[in-house]
Design an enzyme around this catalytic site. Structure first.
Site, short mmCIF file in Angstrom:
data_model
loop_
_atom_site.label_atom_id
_atom_site.label_comp_id
_atom_site.label_asym_id
_atom_site.label_seq_id
_atom_site.Cartn_x
_atom_site.Cartn_y
_atom_site.Cartn_z
N PHE A 1 20.01 24.25 -70.15
CA PHE A 1 21.21 24.98 -69.76
C PHE A 1 21.89 25.68 -70.92
O PHE A 1 22.39 26.77 -70.79
CB PHE A 1 22.22 24.00 -69.13
CG PHE A 1 22.03 23.83 -67.65
CD1 PHE A 1 21.02 24.48 -66.98
CD2 PHE A 1 22.90 23.04 -66.93
CE1 PHE A 1 20.86 24.33 -65.61
CE2 PHE A 1 22.76 22.88 -65.56
CZ PHE A 1 21.74 23.53 -64.90
N GLN B 1 18.88 12.99 -66.30
CA GLN B 1 19.80 14.02 -65.80
C GLN B 1 19.00 15.15 -65.16
O GLN B 1 19.58 16.07 -64.62
CB GLN B 1 20.62 14.59 -66.95
CG GLN B 1 21.57 13.61 -67.59
CD GLN B 1 22.26 14.25 -68.78
OE1 GLN B 1 21.76 14.22 -69.90
NE2 GLN B 1 23.40 14.83 -68.55
N ILE C 1 10.88 17.45 -79.40
CA ILE C 1 10.57 16.21 -78.67
C ILE C 1 9.05 15.99 -78.56
O ILE C 1 8.56 14.88 -78.75
CB ILE C 1 11.21 16.26 -77.26
CG1 ILE C 1 12.73 16.21 -77.39
CG2 ILE C 1 10.70 15.12 -76.38
CD1 ILE C 1 13.48 16.70 -76.16
N HIS D 1 21.45 13.34 -61.31
CA HIS D 1 21.87 14.65 -60.78
C HIS D 1 20.96 15.12 -59.65
O HIS D 1 20.92 16.31 -59.35
CB HIS D 1 21.91 15.68 -61.91
CG HIS D 1 22.93 15.36 -62.96
ND1 HIS D 1 22.88 15.81 -64.25
CD2 HIS D 1 24.05 14.58 -62.91
CE1 HIS D 1 23.91 15.35 -64.94
NE2 HIS D 1 24.63 14.59 -64.15
N SER E 1 22.18 17.27 -74.56
CA SER E 1 23.29 17.67 -75.44
C SER E 1 24.41 16.63 -75.38
O SER E 1 25.33 16.66 -76.17
CB SER E 1 23.81 19.04 -75.03
OG SER E 1 24.13 19.05 -73.65
N CYS F 1 21.33 23.20 -41.02
CA CYS F 1 20.54 22.05 -40.57
C CYS F 1 20.16 22.20 -39.09
O CYS F 1 21.01 22.55 -38.26
CB CYS F 1 21.37 20.79 -40.78
SG CYS F 1 20.59 19.29 -40.17
#
Ligand code: NAD
Length: 253
Positions: free
Chosen positions: A40, A106, A243, A126, A201, A159
């Site tokens: 983000f 998240q 990472i 989330h 973050s 729906c």
């Protein structure tokens, strides 16, 4: 302590993993950038292009629902093509080895499940964007179904059971956090002895509170992120590197 270089960071992390009994990985969007899903806040990240649509606006306005689904469909090629990154695979190796009972994330991209975690061991704070639910009655809908209805009518569908708004199964700003997931994440954070915060973050609350919760319960805290976070000063080890490069050596065979 901030690792002076990648090699020493990996060595220290390896020692901490070997010493730990119960490891809790906690992940943010940074673990999935290698999989082709933008985060983000980085330059070029999603928020530099689009203002998030708050939950109330989604519920109140057909236009907001249409715009929200247009954005979701625009992301579909990235989500559909995404494969687990080296980070996901290293965490799956810890899980398979019995060192990590679960992962708290998240992220909404389903990549921990794709890497080998059983769905019940992925605590999604989330939600999950790879399917949709009716906000009114909770009925599940698949994304291709929503896309087909949207293409036919030019409008986000309602729906088929109750007429309520159908939304990707994610938690939007202004929407309450899922109680069961928050409770499970708190329990896991309080009962681990090594907490790994990876690619977040650490600014979105209440999720950002978990590293401190684990630390206060006696766990060691490691932060892996390519930029500093507000939690760096309370961490036992901080690795400011990519990472995939950092966790790649832990994938095993
Ligand atoms: P964020 O975008 O706020 O932070 C991601 C962090 O990861 C940044 O600090 C960035 O510098 C770092 N990062 C990115 N790529 C990296 C790499 N390869 N190596 C090391 N560090 C890297 O994301 P967040 O903290 O997860 O919070 C934002 C919200 O965004 C979350 O609530 C989540 O729901 C949502 N989100 C999820 C996805 C996904 O599911 N993949 C993608 C975008 C946003």
């Amino acid at each position: 302590m901030i690792a002076s270089d990648l090699r020493s960071g990996i060595d220290r992390l390896g020692d901490m993993i070997a010493e730990a009994r119960v490891i809790l990985p906690f992940t943010g969007a940074g673990i999935s950038t290698e999989s082709g899903i933008p985060d983000f806040r980085s330059p070029g990240g999603l928020w530099t292009r689009n203002r998030p649509i708050p939950f109330d606006e989604f519920v109140a306005s057909q236009d907001a629902r249409d715009e929200s689904w247009r954005r979701r469909f625009a992301m579909e090629p990235s989500f559909a093509a995404a494969k687990p990154s080296r980070g996901h695979r290293a965490l799956a190796a810890l899980y398979k080895a019995g060192k990590a009972p679960a992962v708290v994330t998240q992220n909404i991209d389903n990549l921990h499940q794709a890497s080998g975690f059983a769905p019940e061991h992925v605590v999604e704070l989330h939600g999950n964007t790879t399917y949709a639910r009716c906000i009114g009655c909770g009925t599940r809908f698949e994304i291709p179904w929503v896309k087909q209805r949207f293409d036919e009518a030019g409008l986000a569908p309602a729906c088929t059971d109750c007429g309520g708004p159908v939304k990707s199964a994610t938690i939007s700003f202004g929407q309450s956090m899922p109680e069961d997931e928050m409770r499970r994440a708190s329990e896991l954070a309080q009962h681990c002895d090594l907490f790994l915060a990876i690619g977040s973050s650490l600014v979105v609350w209440p999720a950002a509170g978990f590293p401190a919760m684990a630390r206060n319960s006696g766990a060691k805290l490691v932060i892996i992120n390519n930029e500093p976070t507000d939690m760096d000063e309370i961490a036992d080890l901080v690795i400011h590197h990519d990472i995939g490069e950092t966790l790649g050596p832990f994938i095993g065979n």
